[in-house]
Design a protein around this motif. Structure first.
Motif, PDB file in Angstrom:
ATOM      1  N   LEU A 502      31.142  40.129  43.789  1.00 27.15           N
ATOM      2  CA  LEU A 502      29.673  40.886  44.231  1.00 27.15           C
ATOM      3  C   LEU A 502      28.769  40.977  43.078  1.00 27.15           C
ATOM      4  N   CYS A 503      29.470  40.368  42.110  1.00 24.75           N
ATOM      5  CA  CYS A 503      27.978  40.483  40.592  1.00 24.75           C
ATOM      6  C   CYS A 503      28.269  39.415  40.418  1.00 24.75           C
ATOM      7  N   TYR A 504      28.876  38.494  41.734  1.00 24.41           N
ATOM      8  CA  TYR A 504      28.776  36.505  41.542  1.00 24.41           C
ATOM      9  C   TYR A 504      27.919  35.923  42.327  1.00 24.41           C
ATOM     10  N   PHE A 505      27.380  36.548  43.412  1.00 21.09           N
ATOM     11  CA  PHE A 505      26.608  36.633  44.464  1.00 21.09           C
ATOM     12  C   PHE A 505      25.223  35.821  44.185  1.00 21.09           C
ATOM     13  N   PRO A 506      25.252  34.688  44.501  1.00 22.24           N
ATOM     14  CA  PRO A 506      24.261  34.504  44.142  1.00 22.24           C
ATOM     15  C   PRO A 506      22.712  34.674  45.230  1.00 22.24           C
ATOM     16  N   GLY A 507      23.034  35.488  45.813  1.00 25.76           N
ATOM     17  CA  GLY A 507      21.607  35.449  47.624  1.00 25.76           C
ATOM     18  C   GLY A 507      22.090  35.181  48.561  1.00 25.76           C
ATOM     19  N   ALA A 508      21.958  35.776  49.603  1.00 29.46           N
ATOM     20  CA  ALA A 508      22.219  35.512  51.117  1.00 29.46           C
ATOM     21  C   ALA A 508      21.202  34.107  51.481  1.00 29.46           C
ATOM     22  N   GLU A 509      20.204  33.825  50.889  1.00 28.05           N
ATOM     23  CA  GLU A 509      19.499  32.886  51.854  1.00 28.05           C
ATOM     24  C   GLU A 509      19.807  31.343  50.484  1.00 28.05           C
ATOM     25  N   TYR A 510      21.182  31.609  49.328  1.00 34.11           N
ATOM     26  CA  TYR A 510      21.727  30.501  49.102  1.00 34.11           C
ATOM     27  C   TYR A 510      23.331  30.360  49.100  1.00 34.11           C
ATOM     28  N   VAL A 511      23.415  31.177  50.746  1.00 37.02           N
ATOM     29  CA  VAL A 511      25.029  30.863  51.492  1.00 37.02           C
ATOM     30  C   VAL A 511      24.466  31.294  52.070  1.00 37.02           C
ATOM     31  N   GLN A 512      26.089  30.135  53.168  1.00 41.04           N
ATOM     32  CA  GLN A 512      25.509  30.403  54.686  1.00 41.04           C
ATOM     33  C   GLN A 512      27.031  30.586  55.273  1.00 41.04           C
ATOM     34  N   LEU A 513      28.622  30.883  54.238  1.00 37.70           N
ATOM     35  CA  LEU A 513      29.537  30.654  54.673  1.00 37.70           C
ATOM     36  C   LEU A 513      30.458  31.419  53.847  1.00 37.70           C
ATOM     37  N   LEU A 514      31.271  32.438  54.022  1.00 32.87           N
ATOM     38  CA  LEU A 514      32.386  33.961  52.931  1.00 32.87           C
ATOM     39  C   LEU A 514      33.388  32.263  53.101  1.00 32.87           C
ATOM     40  N   GLY A 515      33.633  32.517  52.156  1.00 27.11           N
ATOM     41  CA  GLY A 515      35.380  31.951  51.762  1.00 27.11           C
ATOM     42  C   GLY A 515      36.407  32.685  51.304  1.00 27.11           C
ATOM     43  N   GLY A 516      36.893  32.966  51.646  1.00 21.02           N
ATOM     44  CA  GLY A 516      38.310  33.846  51.521  1.00 21.02           C
ATOM     45  C   GLY A 516      39.516  32.966  50.627  1.00 21.02           C
ATOM     46  N   THR A 517      39.692  33.842  49.287  1.00 17.36           N
ATOM     47  CA  THR A 517      41.547  32.997  49.265  1.00 17.36           C
ATOM     48  C   THR A 517      42.002  34.573  48.847  1.00 17.36           C
ATOM     49  N   SER A 518      43.286  34.426  49.359  1.00 13.91           N
ATOM     50  CA  SER A 518      43.867  35.295  48.720  1.00 13.91           C
ATOM     51  C   SER A 518      45.863  34.755  48.847  1.00 13.91           C
ATOM     52  N   TYR A 519      46.323  34.947  47.884  1.00 15.52           N
ATOM     53  CA  TYR A 519      47.724  33.953  48.145  1.00 15.52           C
ATOM     54  C   TYR A 519      48.870  34.875  47.218  1.00 15.52           C
ATOM     55  N   GLU A 520      49.884  34.957  48.985  1.00 12.42           N
ATOM     56  CA  GLU A 520      51.390  35.806  48.172  1.00 12.42           C
ATOM     57  C   GLU A 520      52.680  34.478  48.368  1.00 12.42           C
ATOM     58  N   MET A 521      51.760  34.260  46.675  1.00 16.80           N
ATOM     59  CA  MET A 521      52.965  33.236  45.546  1.00 16.80           C
ATOM     60  C   MET A 521      54.776  33.444  45.987  1.00 16.80           C
ATOM     61  N   ASN A 522      55.332  34.669  46.620  1.00 20.87           N
ATOM     62  CA  ASN A 522      56.819  35.541  47.046  1.00 20.87           C
ATOM     63  C   ASN A 522      57.580  34.437  46.036  1.00 20.87           C
ATOM     64  N   ASN A 523      57.158  34.851  44.453  1.00 17.70           N
ATOM     65  CA  ASN A 523      58.186  34.506  44.231  1.00 17.70           C
ATOM     66  C   ASN A 523      59.344  35.418  43.586  1.00 17.70           C
ATOM     67  N   TYR A 524      59.585  36.863  44.382  1.00 16.65           N
ATOM     68  CA  TYR A 524      61.013  37.363  43.964  1.00 16.65           C
ATOM     69  C   TYR A 524      62.290  37.443  43.327  1.00 16.65           C
ATOM     70  N   LYS A 525      62.854  37.321  42.995  1.00 13.93           N
ATOM     71  CA  LYS A 525      64.496  37.240  42.670  1.00 13.93           C
ATOM     72  C   LYS A 525      65.302  36.873  43.858  1.00 13.93           C
ATOM     73  N   THR A 526      64.558  38.342  44.577  1.00 14.09           N
ATOM     74  CA  THR A 526      65.753  37.623  46.209  1.00 14.09           C
ATOM     75  C   THR A 526      65.096  37.712  46.992  1.00 14.09           C
ATOM     76  N   GLU A 527      65.104  37.497  48.487  1.00 13.17           N
ATOM     77  CA  GLU A 527      65.050  37.491  49.828  1.00 13.17           C
ATOM     78  C   GLU A 527      64.845  39.349  50.012  1.00 13.17           C
ATOM     79  N   ALA A 528      65.226  39.956  49.475  1.00 14.11           N
ATOM     80  CA  ALA A 528      65.451  41.454  49.855  1.00 14.11           C
ATOM     81  C   ALA A 528      64.501  41.621  48.795  1.00 14.11           C
ATOM     82  N   GLU A 529      64.183  41.761  47.763  1.00 12.74           N
ATOM     83  CA  GLU A 529      63.157  41.944  47.009  1.00 12.74           C
ATOM     84  C   GLU A 529      61.354  41.177  47.273  1.00 12.74           C
ATOM     85  N   ALA A 530      61.539  40.062  48.381  1.00 15.80           N
ATOM     86  CA  ALA A 530      60.172  39.539  48.578  1.00 15.80           C
ATOM     87  C   ALA A 530      60.700  40.490  49.591  1.00 15.80           C
ATOM     88  N   ALA A 531      61.252  40.739  50.842  1.00 14.30           N
ATOM     89  CA  ALA A 531      60.715  41.368  51.344  1.00 14.30           C
ATOM     90  C   ALA A 531      60.077  43.437  51.700  1.00 14.30           C
TER      91      ALA A 531
END
Length: 654
Positions: A502-531
């Motif tokens: 929110l420190c970077y939000f330029p103001g509602a008058e300068y934006v019309q839509l939110l973007g969302g990005t949250s990756y699950e890189m899923n680089n755990y060593k085993t399937e069990a650890e990933a689960a």
């Protein structure tokens, strides 16, 4: 705001007897952000809210309660007409106590007290959970309280944290030179090593202080060219510190030293909160009819889909449709699109591409011809709508590369050096005519982008200023088809308050839509650890929704870039976590296709899978791609694309 010690103010009170005159309760006034002179409130704020003299600052005239001539009491979102004994354990309390020429600030939920050398100030507590701002004279002071350090198990945790996430650039003379800045006192950078990781121990007794005074050169048109920055921590403290960023129209180095000297770390009381309400996003009055209609369609209960695999060409030599480079890129892009659409049994609704400000080959341009061929959609004509991610970088955001020049374009953008290039971009987008999902400077709240605050004097306001500059140029050029997307990363890096989203939000008058990005890189060593350890789609995006739902309760969101990996070969067998990836996709569609969607899924109106791998030294670090033309490398991911196909089929039956 009225100046506290004006003659008129004194006459109204009568005989200039402020806190020491009439008894409690007989000097109440109409309040809001007006200064309160209620005697009991001032005494409680100064002597009783903290009982051991924590609020005192004799050096700046705050020795007794009689020195307080007025005050303002901000409690959990609003100024109060009185401040008296109550339960503040779950409240957010900020006090402004006015004296002769100075203001004592008590940030109770943050656990800090300090004095501003001015008795006429205005405060901004809209994102008080992250930072507070005080305007006075020709200056703005941003204050953030930090208490997170993930390196506390190391031998020298402060050095690791500070060298990576505070002083990496601001303490670099290479950075100062590369961005046409100068150190006001002419000093060189701090010696900051594992063996010598302390700052200045002489400014404030018992405290380790890091001071940076920087001037932005060639600053015509830049409102605040002087920056005075202080990081203050108690000696040997590894987690708790306060960041002060004072930006001014003139040199205020001494005033910053006074602020630091007046600082105290006190017991925290209450809970810091944010109060920013972005309201309902408004369509741009200049939009053409097809853009208005497309924006309105985003309110339907439908998720628009796309996948990124390859960007369109962005340099002039490759944008000529007759050139071999153009034809090769077009053929590659079409093969990706056709292959993914066949696997999904679903046509793209969105076609994403990326471009930068420039690189070593020169300026980058809007890909007009190829955008018409690959996208050209308006939401109704059966073609995908173009999503353009435009980034203020000249090196592909390669900030963490050892060869990074330490240059950020943002200072030159503020200087106006890219205005003509921006006007060309604006005209080209307008000429395209169809709606453009214009995603500017995504993932800004990180440490890997050229426009993050690590590269702008620890001040996200510089990001905001450049965003608004480009937006205003689009307005001047009457761009009538750009829908602006503000897209922070789901988790802020570095872990901090001063660089939160929110420190970077330029103001509602300068934006019309939110973007969302949250990756699950899923680089755990085993399937069990990933689960056991990997986060599901629901966990990622419920967390993202909950974080700012109070601010954006009426906004739609597009997952403009996201994915779940299947396991890269830099940490083990390639594709070892493919089963979790497939289940992640199934869970995603279960949320999207639910008859009664969970609240966190309702705002999501678009999703763009990042069908590309992260590669380092020839090895796949994050295996996010599930398809490549003429390649058998992803044949093991049939469960993943089958999960997509089933999800789309279920959506069509709704």
């Amino acid at each position: 705001m009225k100046k506290v010690l004006s003659a008129t103010f004194a006459l109204v009170l009568g005989l200039s007897c402020f806190a020491g005159c009439a008894p409690d309760g007989d000097r109440e006034q109409e309040w809001g952000d007006e200064i309160v002179t209620h005697g009991a409130s001032l005494r409680y704020a100064f002597d009783e809210f903290y009982k051991n003299g924590e609020v005192k600052d004799g050096t700046n005239g705050f020795s007794t309660a009689d020195d307080v001539k007025g005050g303002r009491f901000f409690v959990s979102g609003a100024y109060q007409p009185k401040f008296e004994q109550a339960d503040y354990s779950r409240k957010d309390v900020k006090l402004e106590l006015f004296g002769e020429g100075s203001t004592r600030i008590v940030n109770a939920s943050g656990g800090i007290v300090f004095t501003i050398p001015a008795d006429e100030i205005s405060a901004d507590y809209s994102i008080a959970k992250y930072t507070t701002k005080y305007s006075f004279g020709d200056s703005v002071l941003s204050v953030s309280v930090e208490s997170s350090n993930t390196y506390t198990g190391e031998t020298n945790p402060w050095y690791t944290y500070a060298s990576d996430w505070l002083f990496k650039f601001i303490n670099s003379d290479k950075y100062i030179e590369a961005n046409n800045l100068s150190r006001i006192d002419g000093s060189a950078a701090y010696e900051f090593t594992k063996e010598h990781s302390v700052g200045d121990l002489s400014i404030k007794e018992g405290h380790d202080v890091y001071r940076f005074d920087v001037q932005i050169n060639d600053a015509q048109g830049i409102e605040y060219p002087y920056y005075h920055i202080a990081v203050v921590r108690e000696e040997n403290e590894n987690a708790f510190f306060t960041l002060f960023v004072l930006k001014s129209k003139s040199d205020r180095s001494e005033e910053m030293n006074q602020i630091v000297q007046s600082y105290k770390h006190v017991n925290s009381k209450g809970v810091a909160r944010n109060y920013l309400d972005a309201g309902k996003p408004a369509e741009n009055s200049k939009w053409n009819p097809v853009t208005k209609a497309y924006f309105a369609s985003l309110n339907y209960d439908y998720v628009n889909w796309g996948a990124f695999s390859a960007s369109m060409p962005n340099i002039k030599s490759e944008q000529d449709p007759e050139s071999g480079a153009y034809q090769n890129r077009l053929a590659l892009s079409r093969s990706y699109q056709k292959g993914i659409e066949e696997l999904w049994d679903h046509k793209f609704d969105i076609y994403p591409t990326y471009t930068h400000l420039s690189n070593t080959t020169g300026p980058h341009y809007f890909p007009k011809a190829m955008a018409k061929e690959l996208a050209d959609g308006d939401g109704r004509n059966g073609r995908p709508v173009l999503q353009l991610s435009y980034q203020f970088t000249t090196d592909n955001n390669n900030v963490q590369n050892k060869n990074f020049t330490e240059y950020t374009p943002l200072f030159d953008i503020m200087r106006g050096k890219f205005d003509e290039q921006f006007r060309t971009l604006a005209r080209d987008i307008k000429e395209y005519e169809k709606p453009v999902l214009f995603r500017l400077n995504n993932e800004m709240n990180t440490d890997w982008t050229s426009y993050c605050a690590l590269l702008t004097l620890l001040d996200p306001d510089i990001f905001i200023a450049t965003w608004q500059r480009l937006y205003n140029i689009f307005e001047e050029e009457n761009v009538n088809n750009a829908i602006w997307i503000w897209n922070p990363f789901g988790t802020t890096y570095p872990y901090c308050s001063w660089g939160e989203d929110l420190c970077y939000f330029p103001g509602a008058e300068y934006v019309q839509l939110l973007g969302g990005t949250s990756y699950e890189m899923n680089n755990y060593k085993t399937e069990a650890e990933a689960a056991a350890k990997a986060r599901t789609f629901d966990e990622h995006y419920k967390t993202l929704y909950e974080k700012n739902k109070g601010t954006f309760s009426q906004w739609n969101m597009i997952l403009a870039e996201f994915a779940c990996g299947s396991g890269g070969n830099a940490t083990g067998e390639l594709g070892r976590n493919r089963d979790f990836q497939a289940q992640w996709v199934r869970d995603m569609f279960a949320a999207f296709n639910a008859e009664n969607k969970p609240d966190w899924a309702k705002p999501i109106k678009g999703a763009v899978w990042f069908n590309a791998d992260d590669v380092s030294d020839g090895r796949v670090t994050n295996r996010l791609r599930f398809y490549a033309p003429d390649s058998t490398a992803y044949d093991d991911l049939t469960e993943t694309w089958q999960a997509f196909r089933e999800g789309f089929a279920a959506a069509k039956k709704k």
